[in-house]
Design a protein around this motif. Sequence first.
Motif, PDB file in Angstrom:
ATOM      1  N   ASP A 173       0.714  -1.162   0.100  1.00 30.93           N
ATOM      2  CA  ASP A 173      -0.015   0.143  -0.050  1.00 30.93           C
ATOM      3  C   ASP A 173       0.698   1.335  -0.019  1.00 30.93           C
ATOM      4  N   ASN A 174       1.274   1.624  -1.180  1.00 29.49           N
ATOM      5  CA  ASN A 174       2.107   2.901  -1.394  1.00 29.49           C
ATOM      6  C   ASN A 174       3.460   2.645  -0.539  1.00 29.49           C
ATOM      7  N   GLY A 175       4.265   1.486  -0.554  1.00 32.11           N
ATOM      8  CA  GLY A 175       5.220   1.397   0.085  1.00 32.11           C
ATOM      9  C   GLY A 175       5.136   0.670   1.665  1.00 32.11           C
ATOM     10  N   THR A 176       3.951   0.851   2.198  1.00 29.28           N
ATOM     11  CA  THR A 176       3.681   0.102   3.396  1.00 29.28           C
ATOM     12  C   THR A 176       3.210  -1.442   3.135  1.00 29.28           C
ATOM     13  N   MET A 177       4.036  -2.296   3.603  1.00 29.62           N
ATOM     14  CA  MET A 177       3.576  -3.597   3.309  1.00 29.62           C
ATOM     15  C   MET A 177       2.553  -4.152   4.391  1.00 29.62           C
ATOM     16  N   TYR A 178       1.494  -4.823   4.085  1.00 26.69           N
ATOM     17  CA  TYR A 178       0.453  -5.373   5.181  1.00 26.69           C
ATOM     18  C   TYR A 178       0.513  -6.912   4.773  1.00 26.69           C
ATOM     19  N   LYS A 179       0.667  -7.571   5.812  1.00 24.47           N
ATOM     20  CA  LYS A 179       0.846  -9.221   5.756  1.00 24.47           C
ATOM     21  C   LYS A 179      -0.599  -9.701   5.690  1.00 24.47           C
ATOM     22  N   LEU A 180      -0.840 -10.517   4.573  1.00 25.02           N
ATOM     23  CA  LEU A 180      -1.963 -11.222   4.487  1.00 25.02           C
ATOM     24  C   LEU A 180      -2.262 -12.483   5.121  1.00 25.02           C
ATOM     25  N   CYS A 181      -1.286 -13.136   5.076  1.00 33.14           N
ATOM     26  CA  CYS A 181      -1.231 -14.568   5.565  1.00 33.14           C
ATOM     27  C   CYS A 181       0.085 -14.964   5.382  1.00 33.14           C
ATOM     28  N   GLU A 182       0.463 -16.028   6.373  1.00 34.46           N
ATOM     29  CA  GLU A 182       2.044 -16.642   6.311  1.00 34.46           C
ATOM     30  C   GLU A 182       2.053 -18.017   6.795  1.00 34.46           C
ATOM     31  N   GLY A 183       2.836 -18.862   6.573  1.00 35.34           N
ATOM     32  CA  GLY A 183       2.779 -20.162   6.831  1.00 35.34           C
ATOM     33  C   GLY A 183       4.000 -20.850   6.510  1.00 35.34           C
ATOM     34  N   MET A 184       4.233 -22.274   6.883  1.00 37.26           N
ATOM     35  CA  MET A 184       5.558 -22.983   6.920  1.00 37.26           C
ATOM     36  C   MET A 184       5.009 -24.298   6.572  1.00 37.26           C
ATOM     37  N   ILE A 185       5.947 -25.006   5.511  1.00 38.80           N
ATOM     38  CA  ILE A 185       5.940 -26.298   5.178  1.00 38.80           C
ATOM     39  C   ILE A 185       7.027 -26.998   5.775  1.00 38.80           C
ATOM     40  N   ALA A 186       6.932 -28.122   6.275  1.00 37.46           N
ATOM     41  CA  ALA A 186       8.016 -28.644   7.119  1.00 37.46           C
ATOM     42  C   ALA A 186       8.943 -29.380   6.011  1.00 37.46           C
ATOM     43  N   THR A 187       8.196 -30.200   5.178  1.00 37.22           N
ATOM     44  CA  THR A 187       9.152 -30.848   4.132  1.00 37.22           C
ATOM     45  C   THR A 187       8.172 -30.986   2.940  1.00 37.22           C
ATOM     46  N   GLU A 188       8.568 -31.685   1.786  1.00 33.20           N
ATOM     47  CA  GLU A 188       7.812 -32.030   0.908  1.00 33.20           C
ATOM     48  C   GLU A 188       6.730 -33.115   0.824  1.00 33.20           C
ATOM     49  N   GLY A 189       5.455 -32.807   0.645  1.00 35.48           N
ATOM     50  CA  GLY A 189       4.463 -33.501   0.757  1.00 35.48           C
ATOM     51  C   GLY A 189       3.580 -33.527   2.090  1.00 35.48           C
ATOM     52  N   VAL A 190       4.215 -32.549   3.026  1.00 36.73           N
ATOM     53  CA  VAL A 190       3.498 -32.165   3.965  1.00 36.73           C
ATOM     54  C   VAL A 190       2.561 -30.868   3.857  1.00 36.73           C
TER      55      VAL A 190
END
Length: 233
Positions: free
Chosen positions: A80-97
Amino acid sequence: MASVDSTGSNVFGRLRSGDLLHTGLVLALLLGVWSVGGLEVSTGKVSTLEAMNGSTVLLPCTYSSCIGIKNLYFNWQYNDNGTMYKLCEGMIATEGVEPRVQVEHERVEFVGTSKGNNISILLYNITFEDEGEYVCFARNPKEKNRNHSAIYYLKVVDQMKEIDNTLTTIIVSVVGGVIGLVILVMVIKALVVHFLLKDDEKNKECLVSSSGNDNTENGLTGAKADNKGTPKA
């Protein structure tokens, strides 16, 4: 002795140069493999979307890594005009998970899956304020926290533009007319040839029959003449 020492030092110098060259080649090869197999994030071939106000849009994003992932971290942010707003975040432990995801926006839904290396999101009921850049980011600790990001641009409109297909319609009509004319000419030509061949056959039959009749008549006349009795003296 001096000459021997000089030769020995020259050989030693060449060996050191060779080792340095070998080391340089190995490093270059490793860097090449690293750059090819590094983490990459993509929002697809088309990174711009035009959508109507009030609709729901898919913001696509996929990741890839030739050497695999471990505890891959990712997020979506809105610029937003240089200000970053986080919409979502996540983590994947390993492939297939399947990923563990935390959504931080009420109109966002995570729809990705690790089976397709997919970390896409849905944005519901968009408004004109939602127009702008959306950044998909990922970081792979397995590659010494190598990270990569891709930008997707959303444009919100009141109504979709109507595409003028007049020129396309004209071209299709002309091409169709030409094809139809060619087919009609070929049909007429085939019919004309067919009738001409029939006429030729009829003419040949007439010639044959008339020739046979002439020969028959000539033969009968001759026979009658031969059958006449010889006048008695």
